[in-house]
Design an enzyme around this catalytic site. Structure first.
Site, PDB file in Angstrom:
ATOM      1  N   THR A  70       0.804  -0.855   0.101  1.00 16.55           N
ATOM      2  CA  THR A  70      -0.054   0.671   0.209  1.00 16.55           C
ATOM      3  C   THR A  70       0.982   1.836   0.181  1.00 16.55           C
ATOM      4  OG1 THR A  70      -1.921  -1.304   1.234  1.00 16.55           O
ATOM      5  CG2 THR A  70      -1.594   1.143   1.265  1.00 16.55           C
ATOM      6  N   GLN A 176       1.860  -9.728  -6.339  1.00 19.87           N
ATOM      7  CA  GLN A 176       1.167 -10.401  -6.778  1.00 19.87           C
ATOM      8  C   GLN A 176       1.487 -11.315  -7.448  1.00 19.87           C
ATOM      9  OE1 GLN A 176      -1.725 -11.741  -4.677  1.00 19.87           O
ATOM     10  NE2 GLN A 176      -2.343 -10.150  -3.808  1.00 19.87           N
ATOM     11  N   ALA A 197       6.097  -8.351   0.925  1.00 20.27           N
ATOM     12  CA  ALA A 197       6.662  -9.378   1.980  1.00 20.27           C
ATOM     13  C   ALA A 197       5.595 -10.863   2.159  1.00 20.27           C
ATOM     14  CB  ALA A 197       8.004  -8.905   2.781  1.00 20.27           C
ATOM     15  N   HIS A 198       4.350 -10.288   2.798  1.00 24.07           N
ATOM     16  CA  HIS A 198       3.859 -11.120   3.213  1.00 24.07           C
ATOM     17  C   HIS A 198       3.041 -11.154   1.942  1.00 24.07           C
ATOM     18  CE1 HIS A 198      -0.452  -8.990   3.177  1.00 24.07           C
ATOM     19  NE2 HIS A 198       0.291  -7.870   2.775  1.00 24.07           N
ATOM     20  N   THR A 234      12.692   4.638  11.529  1.00 24.28           N
ATOM     21  CA  THR A 234      14.119   4.195  12.313  1.00 24.28           C
ATOM     22  C   THR A 234      13.346   2.128  11.202  1.00 24.28           C
ATOM     23  OG1 THR A 234      14.344   5.352  13.973  1.00 24.28           O
ATOM     24  CG2 THR A 234      14.209   3.094  13.844  1.00 24.28           C
ATOM     25  N   CYS A 321     -21.966  -8.797   0.645  1.00 23.63           N
ATOM     26  CA  CYS A 321     -23.538  -8.735   0.893  1.00 23.63           C
ATOM     27  C   CYS A 321     -22.879  -7.409   1.973  1.00 23.63           C
ATOM     28  CB  CYS A 321     -23.997  -9.771   1.757  1.00 23.63           C
ATOM     29  SG  CYS A 321     -24.503 -11.254   0.777  1.00 23.63           S
TER      30      CYS A 321
HETATM   31  N1  PLP Z   1      -1.386  -4.862  -4.399  1.00 20.49           N
HETATM   32  C1  PLP Z   1      -1.641  -5.379  -4.917  1.00 20.49           C
HETATM   33  C2  PLP Z   1      -2.086  -6.486  -5.628  1.00 20.49           C
HETATM   34  C3  PLP Z   1      -2.596  -6.577  -3.766  1.00 20.49           C
HETATM   35  O1  PLP Z   1      -3.452  -7.418  -3.399  1.00 20.49           O
HETATM   36  C4  PLP Z   1      -1.974  -5.847  -2.462  1.00 20.49           C
HETATM   37  C5  PLP Z   1      -2.747  -6.738  -0.999  1.00 20.49           C
HETATM   38  O2  PLP Z   1      -3.035  -7.269  -1.278  1.00 20.49           O
HETATM   39  C6  PLP Z   1      -1.518  -4.874  -2.068  1.00 20.49           C
HETATM   40  C7  PLP Z   1      -0.928  -3.579  -3.115  1.00 20.49           C
HETATM   41  C8  PLP Z   1      -1.522  -4.374  -0.546  1.00 20.49           C
HETATM   42  O3  PLP Z   1      -0.086  -4.853  -0.154  1.00 20.49           O
HETATM   43  P1  PLP Z   1      -0.171  -4.397   1.538  1.00 20.49           P
HETATM   44  O4  PLP Z   1      -1.387  -5.325   2.168  1.00 20.49           O
HETATM   45  O5  PLP Z   1       1.055  -5.138   1.417  1.00 20.49           O
HETATM   46  O6  PLP Z   1      -0.447  -3.348   1.714  1.00 20.49           O
END
Ligand code: PLP
Length: 371
Positions: A70, A176, A197-198, A234, A321
């Site tokens: 993000t 992705q 990273a996640h 930091t 929904c």
């Molecule tokens: N962009 C894409 C295509 C994603 O799938 C995601 C997370 O679902 C993000 C950005 C956001 O990444 P983060 O969760 O590391 O902020």
């Protein structure tokens, strides 16, 4: 439990976890301090940067650590807009992640024009679509490497070439894709690339933005002098080391993982076919392995999700929904998926930790729910 929502997040690799521990417990010094206790974390940051740079074929000084996808997307979109005194236009696609779309809306409110490319029904942003929109007053084109809901991989190299021909920068949200499919930045030619990273078996809350040397972009987070004065705060040494370890691990085992996950995907689709449930698969031919968007006409995606949840299976949906109606995701709207299919859409995202037994359970559960 069966976790089949790897596009939402992945389980931390144990190698990445082990690599993080020393930086949390013993070597906790602030990497930016001038004394000896900061030397090891500083060196760890440099090594992590070099590992990540090598994985995507760029220079270490072109990698900037962020808090995740993000932030990287916000920085690429806003930082490059704010550096442009002429307020030239941005082009993005209508089915980007909200990190890109909402950043674009934010700069629009400040008077920077933005236009939105529509994908084909197969989920592809074509060169023709970009050709019909781009001009010499375009500042930035931002198109995601692979869509997070339907998995379609975009023709980034070709789109980037078209952007450069018009003097525009090119950013891709590769959140992705990184660690799952080969990404060579030099071959693609992109100027900026976001990663998190996640999504590749690393820790949450850490990511990076690749910024090609010489790109006109302002820092997004102001404060101290970290990241060569480009991203203050930091440094999160443990997470950065965990991210580099996970990325290297998954790049080294990439072809093995692709073959394995593709095998699971084929098994799931073949088993669904033989169970005589009628379904449509979204996203065309060029897709991320294991990311499976399925639509069941007449069903409700959210009902399927909750029933699977009760059975201990975790998946995602393409429609939600609210009190009065079913909201169809902006991605399914962008590919103009028929309403009855869109409402009955789920996303199963398989990863390297899934097994053939997981897939059999998923298909059995879907069969019970949908028959
Ligand atoms: N962009 C894409 C295509 C994603 O799938 C995601 C997370 O679902 C993000 C950005 C956001 O990444 P983060 O969760 O590391 O902020």
């Amino acid at each position: 439990m069966i976790y089949a929502d790897n596009a939402a997040t992945t389980k931390l690799d144990s190698e990445a976890f082990e690599a993080m521990v020393p930086w949390l417990l013993d070597e906790y010094g602030n990497a930016s301090q001038p004394y000896a206790f900061a030397r090891k974390p500083k060196k760890a940051l440099a090594e992590a940067r070099a590992i990540i740079a090598e994985c995507i074929n760029v220079l270490p000084e072109e990698i900037f650590f962020t808090s995740g996808g993000t932030e990287s997307d916000n920085w690429a979109i806003k930082g490059s807009a704010f550096a442009d005194t002429e307020k030239r236009a941005t082009i993005t696609s209508a089915f980007e992640h909200h990190a890109v779309l909402h950043s674009c809306e934010a700069i629009e409110r400040l008077g920077y024009p933005v236009s939105y490319l529509m994908p084909t029904a197969d989920g592809v942003i074509t060169e023709d679509a970009l050709g019909g929109m781009i001009s010499n007053t375009t500042r930035l084109v931002s198109v995601m490497f692979a869509n997070n809901e339907i998995g379609t991989i975009q023709p980034i190299k070709e789109l980037c070439k078209a952007a450069h021909l018009h003097g525009a920068l090119f950013h891709t949200d590769a959140v992705q894709a990184i660690g799952h499919v080969a990404v060579d930045v030099q071959k693609l030619g992109v100027d900026m690339l976001s990663a998190s990273a996640h999504k590749f078996y690393g820790p949450k809350g850490i990511g990076f933005l690749y910024i090609r040397k010489g790109t006109n972009i302002l820092p997004y987070i102001d404060g101290g002098t970290q990241e060569r004065r480009n991203r203050a705060g930091t440094e999160n040494v443990a997470s950065i080391v965990g991210m580099a370890t996970a990325l290297k691990e998954n790049c080294v085992s990439m072809s093995k993982n692709i073959t394995y996950v593709q095998g699971l995907e084929n098994l799931l689709l073949d088993s669904l076919e033989t169970s005589h449930i009628s379904f449509a698969r979204n996203g065309g031919d060029q897709k991320l392995p294991g990311l499976i968007s399925l639509s069941f006409a007449g069903a409700k995606g959210e009902v399927i999700l909750h029933r699977m949840d009760l059975m201990g299976i975790y998946i995602s949906t393409g429609s939600a929904c609210n009190n009065t109606n079913i909201e169809i995701s902006h991605v399914l709207q962008a590919i103009c998926l028929e309403e009855t299919l869109a409402k009955g859409t789920i996303r199963i995202s398989l990863g390297k930790n899934n097994t053939r037994e997981d897939v059999e359970h998923i298909v059995n559960s879907l069969t019970k729910i949908l028959h």
